[in-house]
Design a protein around this motif. Structure first.
Motif, PDB file in Angstrom:
ATOM      1  N   SER A 192       0.815  -1.212   0.000  1.00 10.46           N
ATOM      2  CA  SER A 192       0.000   0.000   0.000  1.00 10.46           C
ATOM      3  C   SER A 192       0.850   1.264   0.000  1.00 10.46           C
ATOM      4  O   SER A 192       0.326   2.363  -0.086  1.00 10.46           O
ATOM      5  N   GLY A 193       2.161   1.084   0.139  1.00  9.22           N
ATOM      6  CA  GLY A 193       3.036   2.253   0.195  1.00  9.22           C
ATOM      7  C   GLY A 193       3.271   2.766   1.597  1.00  9.22           C
ATOM      8  O   GLY A 193       3.958   3.754   1.795  1.00  9.22           O
ATOM      9  N   VAL A 194       2.699   2.111   2.593  1.00  8.36           N
ATOM     10  CA  VAL A 194       2.914   2.511   3.978  1.00  8.36           C
ATOM     11  C   VAL A 194       4.116   1.740   4.485  1.00  8.36           C
ATOM     12  O   VAL A 194       4.155   0.527   4.410  1.00  8.36           O
ATOM     13  N   GLY A 195       5.092   2.451   4.968  1.00 12.17           N
ATOM     14  CA  GLY A 195       6.277   1.790   5.480  1.00 12.17           C
ATOM     15  C   GLY A 195       6.772   2.486   6.717  1.00 12.17           C
ATOM     16  O   GLY A 195       6.201   3.486   7.144  1.00 12.17           O
ATOM     17  N   PRO A 196       7.838   1.971   7.273  1.00 12.86           N
ATOM     18  CA  PRO A 196       8.373   2.605   8.470  1.00 12.86           C
ATOM     19  C   PRO A 196       8.851   4.015   8.160  1.00 12.86           C
ATOM     20  O   PRO A 196       9.451   4.255   7.129  1.00 12.86           O
ATOM     21  N   ALA A 197       8.552   4.917   9.042  1.00 10.23           N
ATOM     22  CA  ALA A 197       9.004   6.293   8.888  1.00 10.23           C
ATOM     23  C   ALA A 197      10.412   6.406   9.435  1.00 10.23           C
ATOM     24  O   ALA A 197      10.707   5.905  10.505  1.00 10.23           O
ATOM     25  N   THR A 198      11.263   7.028   8.661  1.00  7.80           N
ATOM     26  CA  THR A 198      12.605   7.274   9.155  1.00  7.80           C
ATOM     27  C   THR A 198      12.708   8.734   9.525  1.00  7.80           C
ATOM     28  O   THR A 198      12.146   9.597   8.855  1.00  7.80           O
ATOM     29  N   VAL A 199      13.407   8.984  10.595  1.00  6.17           N
ATOM     30  CA  VAL A 199      13.544  10.348  11.091  1.00  6.17           C
ATOM     31  C   VAL A 199      15.031  10.601  11.299  1.00  6.17           C
ATOM     32  O   VAL A 199      15.569  10.332  12.365  1.00  6.17           O
TER      33      VAL A 199
END
Length: 138
Positions: free
Chosen positions: A102-109
């Motif tokens: 779906s294009g949802v992945g872990p957010a990197t900060v």
């Protein structure tokens, strides 16, 4: 266990519960569903396939549907997702695949003093000696 998968699952399922309320457990499809809600429903359907997890997950989702802003209810949903992932081999991979599809992945900060959040209703200030104000237009 990858906490970013759990975070993604809980966010999507919570969005579906907030949108549909207690009807979220029904299997009906609404043509105007948003992508996040559709993803939440797919994740929820997969989580509920296991009879041992179904009642717990369903109860937690209904609690979120009743009060989407209650952090304790969301925490209970998160705990239910974690339990399901511990119980069922391969489930984490399936849910991660659905999230990735779906294009949802872990957010990197990246970077020092970075912030990762899902909801913000005010100022987030990370600089040294920052001065923040909110003007009152009234």
């Amino acid at each position: 266990m990858d906490s970013s998968t759990i975070d993604g699952v809980v966010a999507a399922v919570s969005a579906a519960a907030a949108t549909y309320g207690r009807n979220v457990l029904d299997h009906g499809e609404v043509a105007a569903e948003q992508a996040t809600v559709r993803l939440g429903r797919r994740l929820l359907e997969r989580l509920r396939r296991d009879p041992g997890s179904d009642a717990r997950i369903s109860g937690a989702v209904l609690a979120v549907a009743d009060d989407p802003e209650d952090e304790d209810r969301t925490a209970a949903l998160r705990a239910g997702v974690e339990r399901a992932l511990r119980r069922e081999d391969g489930l984490a991979g399936e849910l991660a695949a659905l999230l990735a599809e779906s294009g949802v992945g872990p957010a990197t900060v990246p970077g020092d003093r970075s912030v990762r959040m899902t909801t913000n209703h005010g100022i987030v200030s990370l600089g040294d000696n920052a001065r923040n104000s909110i003007a009152n237009p009234g």
